[in-house]
Design a protein around this motif. Structure first.
Motif, short mmCIF file in Angstrom:
data_model
loop_
_atom_site.label_atom_id
_atom_site.label_comp_id
_atom_site.label_asym_id
_atom_site.label_seq_id
_atom_site.Cartn_x
_atom_site.Cartn_y
_atom_site.Cartn_z
N ARG A 79 -3.49 -14.43 16.37
CA ARG A 79 -3.95 -14.24 15.14
C ARG A 79 -5.14 -13.40 15.05
N ALA A 80 -6.05 -13.38 16.04
CA ALA A 80 -7.34 -12.62 16.16
C ALA A 80 -7.02 -11.01 16.00
N GLU A 81 -5.65 -10.88 17.20
CA GLU A 81 -5.41 -9.27 16.97
C GLU A 81 -4.74 -8.99 15.66
N HIS A 82 -4.21 -10.00 15.15
CA HIS A 82 -3.48 -9.64 13.68
C HIS A 82 -4.46 -9.37 12.85
N GLU A 83 -5.56 -10.23 12.82
CA GLU A 83 -6.60 -9.99 11.72
C GLU A 83 -7.35 -8.81 12.16
N ARG A 84 -7.61 -8.32 13.43
CA ARG A 84 -8.12 -7.21 13.69
C ARG A 84 -7.52 -5.77 13.27
N ASP A 85 -6.15 -5.98 13.50
CA ASP A 85 -5.10 -4.77 12.97
C ASP A 85 -5.40 -4.78 11.31
N GLN A 86 -5.50 -5.94 10.68
CA GLN A 86 -5.53 -6.09 9.45
C GLN A 86 -6.98 -5.26 8.81
N GLN A 87 -8.04 -5.75 9.62
CA GLN A 87 -9.34 -5.10 9.44
C GLN A 87 -9.40 -3.77 9.53
N ALA A 88 -8.73 -3.44 10.28
CA ALA A 88 -8.66 -1.74 10.90
C ALA A 88 -7.77 -0.93 9.74
N GLN A 89 -6.74 -1.76 9.29
CA GLN A 89 -6.08 -1.17 8.25
C GLN A 89 -6.67 -1.23 6.94
N LEU A 90 -7.45 -2.05 6.58
CA LEU A 90 -8.25 -2.12 5.47
C LEU A 90 -9.44 -1.09 5.38
N ALA A 91 -10.15 -0.94 6.78
CA ALA A 91 -11.14 -0.30 6.80
C ALA A 91 -10.63 1.46 6.68
N ALA A 92 -9.42 1.73 7.16
CA ALA A 92 -8.65 2.96 7.16
C ALA A 92 -8.27 3.40 5.59
N ALA A 93 -7.96 2.02 4.99
CA ALA A 93 -7.64 2.42 3.57
C ALA A 93 -8.89 2.86 2.76
N ALA A 94 -9.96 1.88 3.06
CA ALA A 94 -11.17 2.17 2.35
C ALA A 94 -11.78 3.66 2.70
N GLU A 95 -11.44 4.00 3.85
CA GLU A 95 -12.11 5.40 4.09
C GLU A 95 -11.18 6.23 3.52
N ARG A 96 -10.00 6.21 3.41
CA ARG A 96 -9.09 7.21 2.57
C ARG A 96 -9.49 7.14 1.30
N ALA A 97 -9.82 6.07 0.45
CA ALA A 97 -10.19 6.10 -0.69
C ALA A 97 -11.33 6.75 -1.00
N ARG A 98 -12.28 6.53 -0.06
CA ARG A 98 -13.55 7.02 -0.27
C ARG A 98 -13.55 8.84 -0.09
N ILE A 99 -12.63 9.07 1.04
CA ILE A 99 -12.61 10.69 1.18
C ILE A 99 -11.62 10.97 -0.08
N ALA A 100 -10.82 10.40 -0.70
CA ALA A 100 -10.03 10.99 -1.93
C ALA A 100 -10.97 11.13 -2.87
N ARG A 101 -12.01 10.08 -3.24
CA ARG A 101 -13.04 10.41 -4.24
C ARG A 101 -13.88 11.43 -3.94
N GLU A 102 -13.99 11.67 -2.78
CA GLU A 102 -15.00 12.83 -2.70
C GLU A 102 -14.37 14.05 -2.78
N MET A 103 -12.91 14.14 -2.45
CA MET A 103 -12.25 15.42 -2.53
C MET A 103 -12.12 15.69 -4.07
N HIS A 104 -11.71 14.54 -4.86
CA HIS A 104 -11.57 14.93 -6.03
C HIS A 104 -12.74 15.59 -7.00
N ASP A 105 -14.01 14.67 -6.51
CA ASP A 105 -14.94 14.93 -7.19
C ASP A 105 -15.65 16.35 -6.82
#
Length: 398
Positions: free
Chosen positions: A178-204
């Motif tokens: 479960r810790a590994e699964h949660e760690r993977d989920q956190q990594a995916q969420l962090a990657a998605a948040a970073e992609r969204a941040r970069i997308a906003r920057e690119m758009h602006d």
């Protein structure tokens, strides 16, 4: 010698210990074969059965052979062996094969619940008691009962300890999974948040600079015949704007590459609002900047959010406003709130893309990062107004 060195030097012992867990049926078959071989070859020295040998051999086989299924059906095997032992008590004497009941009790203690295991221990203790009363000499009854009860208790306690240890190891493995699964989920969420941040920057970056470049290019084309100097100035501003956009794109790409060293420029903030407004003025839209209220320190992240909000709002004015004569940017400090307002006096409503596109959603996300909110809509007297508030309690002092 460390533990890892010991395990490395004795790989055969580790494989031998793991073999029963990988092949439980084969391991139980080997155990049953060894027990049957011992009973059939050495049991005749201890048995005192009246009659022919085949009778005690048959009882021994009925007691030992069910051990093959002790893991798959421990309670059924124990019940069968207890029934065979009861028949033996009525018609024969004690057998060496009766020791197989201890293995059956151990299996019940390992694979069944606590109440069932205690019930099985009670059956064994009852069998020990009636066996001693029937077969043990009066002088040795107490010693025999203590000895046999000790064996039964040891089998029960050993089985329960093994069950507890297995449950503990299983819980550790489950927690690790479960810790590994949660760690993977956190990594995916962090990657998605970073992609969204970069997308906003690119758009602006892309949307704003391209809008300014288009407005400047249109102005240069219009002034090319009548005023070459003004056209040249507009062309140079187009070039400067393109270089600025290219530099910011290189900065973002350097972040994406990660491992490469790239020149690091400071992120734009409130101090760069004057340059932003001047850039939009150069594109042909009169813009005013007003700052009100006592200023207080804002973190670079908060300043970047304010800058991007103003940039996106002015970009929408350039792209979608209908013949605006002027636009304005108002920045107001109201501790603990930073208020941003961008408006224009254009005619009619903006295009649908200005409302439903990624720009306003990106502004809303930036405001939400600081527990803020954003409002966008037509002004009563014409034009468009964007109003945002950032709560400064989420803003660390510089």
């Amino acid at each position: 010698m460390t533990e890892s060195t010991t395990v490395t030097r004795r790989p055969g012992l580790a494989r031998l210990r793991a073999w029963p867990h990988r092949h439980p049926v084969a391991a139980d078959a080997v155990l049953t074969a060894v027990a049957a071989l011992f009973v059939l070859t050495r049991g005749d020295r201890f048995e005192h059965l009246p009659g022919e040998r085949p009778w005690w051999v048959l009882l021994a086989v009925l007691l030992v052979v069910p051990l093959v299924w002790r893991r798959r059906a421990p309670l059924l095997v124990f019940g069968w062996m207890a029934a065979v032992a009861a028949v033996q008590w009525f018609f024969a004497r004690a057998l060496v094969a009766d020791a197989a009941l201890l293995i059956a009790l151990y299996s019940v203690a390992v694979h069944c619940g606590r109440k069932v295991a205690l019930w099985a221990l009670g059956v064994i203790e009852f069998g020990i008691a009636i066996a001693i009363l029937k077969w043990a000499p009066p002088a040795g009854m107490l010693d025999a009962f203590v000895f046999l009860s000790g064996l039964a208790t040891a089998a029960f306690v050993l089985g329960r300890n093994v069950r507890t240890r297995r449950a503990y190891l299983a819980s550790l493995e489950d927690r690790a999974r479960r810790a590994e699964h949660e760690r993977d989920q956190q990594a995916q969420l962090a990657a998605a948040a970073e992609r969204a941040r970069i997308a906003r920057e690119m758009h602006d970056i892309v949307a704003h600079n391209l809008s300014v470049m288009i407005a400047l290019a249109d102005g240069a084309a219009f002034a090319a015949r009548g005023n070459p100097d003004e056209a040249e100035t507009a062309a140079r501003q187009v070039s400067d704007t393109g270089r600025q956009a290219l530099g910011e794109m290189h900065r973002l790409l350097g972040v994406l590459r990660g491992g490469q060293e790239t020149p690091r420029a400071p992120q734009p903030g409130i101090e760069q609002l004057d340059e932003l407004v001047a850039q939009v003025r150069a594109a042909g839209l009169p813009v005013s900047l007003t700052v009100a209220g006592p200023a207080f320190p804002l973190s670079p992240t908060a300043q970047l959010a304010v800058y991007r909000l103003v940039q996106e709002a002015l970009t929408n004015v350039l792209k979608h406003a209908d013949s605006p004569e002027q636009a304005w940017v108002r920045l107001r400090y109201r501790d603990p709130v930073v208020e941003v307002e961008v408006g224009d006096d254009g005619h009619g409503r903006p295009m649908a893309s200005a409302v439903d596109g990624h720009g306003l959603s990106g502004m809303a996300e930036r405001a939400a990062m600081f527990d803020g909110q954003i409002e966008a809509g037509p002004r009563p007297g014409g034009g468009w107004r964007v109003h945002a508030e950032l709560v400064s309690r989420r803003v660390a002092p510089a």
